[in-house]
Design an enzyme around this catalytic site. Structure first.
Site, PDB file in Angstrom:
ATOM      1  N   LYS A 258       0.980  -1.184   0.071  1.00  0.00           N
ATOM      2  CA  LYS A 258      -0.026  -0.028   0.119  1.00  0.00           C
ATOM      3  C   LYS A 258       0.975   1.195  -0.060  1.00  0.00           C
ATOM      4  CE  LYS A 258      -3.102   2.446   2.801  1.00  0.00           C
ATOM      5  NZ  LYS A 258      -3.788   2.803   4.183  1.00  0.00           N
ATOM      6  N   LYS A 270     -10.002  13.215   7.957  1.00  0.00           N
ATOM      7  CA  LYS A 270      -9.326  12.676   9.251  1.00  0.00           C
ATOM      8  C   LYS A 270      -9.530  13.851  10.199  1.00  0.00           C
ATOM      9  CE  LYS A 270      -6.428   8.785   7.938  1.00  0.00           C
ATOM     10  NZ  LYS A 270      -7.197   7.771   9.017  1.00  0.00           N
ATOM     11  N   ARG A 344      -7.675  -0.521   1.101  1.00  0.00           N
ATOM     12  CA  ARG A 344      -8.248  -1.751   0.523  1.00  0.00           C
ATOM     13  C   ARG A 344      -8.801  -1.412  -0.901  1.00  0.00           C
ATOM     14  NH1 ARG A 344     -12.617  -1.790   5.291  1.00  0.00           N
ATOM     15  NH2 ARG A 344     -11.082  -0.809   6.020  1.00  0.00           N
TER      16      ARG A 344
HETATM   17  N1  BES Z   1      -4.075   4.632   6.951  1.00  0.00           N
HETATM   18  C1  BES Z   1      -5.229   4.489   7.644  1.00  0.00           C
HETATM   19  C2  BES Z   1      -5.109   3.622   8.700  1.00  0.00           C
HETATM   20  C3  BES Z   1      -4.121   3.969  10.104  1.00  0.00           C
HETATM   21  C4  BES Z   1      -4.964   4.878  10.770  1.00  0.00           C
HETATM   22  C5  BES Z   1      -2.995   3.579  10.169  1.00  0.00           C
HETATM   23  C6  BES Z   1      -3.963   5.268  12.075  1.00  0.00           C
HETATM   24  C7  BES Z   1      -2.206   3.846  11.153  1.00  0.00           C
HETATM   25  C8  BES Z   1      -2.669   4.713  12.294  1.00  0.00           C
HETATM   26  C9  BES Z   1      -6.449   3.902   6.741  1.00  0.00           C
HETATM   27  O1  BES Z   1      -6.479   4.301   5.516  1.00  0.00           O
HETATM   28  C10 BES Z   1      -7.609   4.169   7.653  1.00  0.00           C
HETATM   29  O2  BES Z   1      -7.954   5.540   7.588  1.00  0.00           O
HETATM   30  N2  BES Z   1      -8.389   3.270   7.957  1.00  0.00           N
HETATM   31  C11 BES Z   1      -9.632   3.893   8.822  1.00  0.00           C
HETATM   32  C12 BES Z   1     -10.912   2.574   8.400  1.00  0.00           C
HETATM   33  C13 BES Z   1     -12.116   2.854   8.611  1.00  0.00           C
HETATM   34  C14 BES Z   1     -12.549   4.122   8.136  1.00  0.00           C
HETATM   35  C15 BES Z   1     -12.905   1.879   8.599  1.00  0.00           C
HETATM   36  C16 BES Z   1      -9.325   3.621  10.241  1.00  0.00           C
HETATM   37  O3  BES Z   1      -8.519   2.568  10.549  1.00  0.00           O
HETATM   38  O4  BES Z   1     -10.097   4.493  10.673  1.00  0.00           O
HETATM   39 ZN    ZN Z   2      -4.569   5.042   4.677  1.00  0.00          ZN
HETATM   40 MN    MN Z   3      -7.664   6.172   5.536  1.00  0.00          MN
END
Ligand code: BES
Ligand code: ZN
Ligand code: MN
Length: 484
Positions: A258, A270, A344
């Protein structure tokens, strides 16, 4: 670093710094009476306890030719495991880096008890500790000019070979760390592609192909493209092909990374606090680069393909919105309920694409879910797989490498959480079991080969504070898997 083998006695040895391991089982090194006297004095006086990772540095040690002596505790044989070894050898590397020396001599036998893996981790730890991020924060001009350039190993040719192998893994991890640490305004998808091309220029067995957005559109990677629609930075799809097997037709192992070079969350933006750390959202891609460099440097006899899906996830008037439906390369439709679940979306098209390589097995590496941090913290990488044998193999290699991962399930009841009224599949599964539902999503695109997923959200970098920066994990785990 220049490495040579010597067999002089430890008493006579002329060196700027001599490094010797001291065991809790038996503190006698044996090859030098003067050294043994010195060590037993230090232990008797209570100044040094040889537990794993402890250290003491002496200047002008009595009775020895060396200018400095560094003793490193290696604990008891059965408790000095790979994790403790990595810590101890990184600690040793930091000490050596802090000394005003350009040369050091290491007594390999006392540090490794003759074990190959331990010798590899010695090389790995020394190289890991030598890395420093200076690209956008250069060292002050007057900082110490002496750097460790020459390493002498008291030992045999095989010791040198194993330490050197460990160093190639360290160099790979340091490349991963450097790419991870670079800011998002430098390390863009195009930058990653350029670095991949440069890597392939350096090694004859490695070739690189890069697809731009027009090509991705033609191929049909609409799901990947939907993530970068909001960004001014164009997406790149990078294929690194390493042909090292004697049989050119040997099935390759495939790594898929990724490479979200910055993850704002997109329209599902975010919160601001700590968002800078989303520059590390390309650490899966950086891991692929580090692994490819390592296997090139060690001239591995295997075929390996590394694939990177590189995009930037931004909000804008063009960005994908919650509720949008996109078509994947596999032909399935996806309802994007949250644009922050973007990893994903880029991985699913990459995972479909790699089917054409007829892989022996595929492992994807991704900073995929914050939920993985909640479940496993910063110690274990999340391991999810539909193939028990592959999962067992990765688990065992992770443990033996001091780069551990822990398995979470992928099971039918979780798959249902991804049902959508408007597409074949939704891109989120709700609040519960976030790491598992993310892997369930990926599993829909990996049915035609053996596959495992590594969620490195907790392990790819150290957060906040002084240690903030990329860790180089899981390069040791994956390189050792590629060698297996
Ligand atoms: N890159 C993030 C995951 C992440 C967050 C890695 C904090 C390390 C630290 C990923 O793209 C993401 O934002 N995932 C979301 C998924 C959710 C929206 C289902 C998450 O983990 O909040
Ligand atoms: Zn991400
Ligand atoms: Mn994300």
């Amino acid at each position: 670093m220049e490495i040579s083998i010597i067999s002089t006695s430890l008493t006579e040895l002329q060196t700027e710094c001599l490094v010797v391991g001291v065991s809790e089982d038996d503190s006698v090194v044996g090859s030098s009476a003067e050294l043994d006297t010195l060590i037993s004095d230090l232990i008797d006086s209570g100044d040094f306890k040889p537990k794993a990772g402890s250290q003491i540095t002496l200047r002008n040690p009595e009775g020895l030719g060396a200018k400095r002596l560094v003793l490193v505790g290696v604990g008891k044989a059965d408790s000095f495991d790979a994790l403790a070894q990595n810590d101890a050898f990184v600690g040793l590397g930091k000490t050596l880096k802090g000394l005003p020396i350009s040369e050091a001599t290491i007594d390999v036998a006392s540090l490794s008890r003759g074990d190959q893996g331990t010798q590899e981790r010695l090389g790995y730890g020394l190289v890991w500790a030598a890395y420093e991020y200076t690209t956008t924060k250069p060292k002050p001009a007057d900082s110490d000019s002496k750097v460790l350039e020459r390493l002498q190993l008291v030992g045999e040719d095989s010791d040198k070979e194993h330490v050197t192998t460990g160093m190639t893994i360290g160099h790979g991890a340091n490349l991963t760390r450097e790419l991870g640490n670079l800011p998002g305004n430098t390390c863009t998808p195009r930058y990653l592609a350029d670095q991949a091309v440069h890597l392939a220029d350096r090694y004859s067995k490695l070739s690189c192909e890069v697809f731009d957005e027009d090509t991705l559109e033609e191929i049909g990677m609409h799901c990947l493209l939907s993530v970068s629609r909001g960004s001014e930075e164009p997406a790149r799809f990078i294929i690194l092909n390493y042909q090292g097997a004697k049989d050119p037709n040997a099935k390759p192992k495939v790594l898929v990374g990724k490479g979200v070079t910055f993850d704002t969350g997109g329209i599902s933006l975010k919160p601001g606090a700590g968002m800078d750390e989303m520059k590390f959202d390309m650490c899966g891609a950086a891991t692929v680069m580090g692994c490819m460099q390592s296997i090139c440097e060690m001239d591995l006899e295997a075929n390996v393909i590394g694939v990177i899906a590189a995009v930037e996830n931004m909000p804008s008037g063009r960005a994908t919105k919650p509720g949008d439906v996109v078509k994947t390369l596999a032909g399935k439709t996806v309802e994007i309920l949250n644009t922050d679940a973007e990893g994903r979306l880029v991985l699913c098209d990459a995972l479909t694409y790699v089917e054409r390589f007829n892989p022996e097995a595929v492992v994807d590496i991704a900073t995929l879910t914050g939920a993985c941090l909640v479940a496993l913290g910063k110690h274990n990488t999340g391991l999810l797989s539909t193939d028990d044998a592959l999962a067992d193999e990765l688990f065992a290699i992770g443990k033996a490498s001091g780069d551990p991962c822990w398995r979470l399930p992928i099971e039918a009841p979780y798959q249902k959480l991804l049902d959508s009224n408007f597409a074949d599949i939704a891109n989120i599964g709700g609040r519960d079991a976030g790491t598992i539902t993310a892997a369930c999503f990926l599993s829909r695109f990996t049915e035609n080969y053996r596959w495992a997923h590594l969620d490195i959200a907790g392990t790819a970098w150290f957060s906040g504070g002084k240690a903030k920066g990329a860790s180089g994990r899981p390069v040791p785990l994956l390189v050792n898997w590629l060698r297996a």
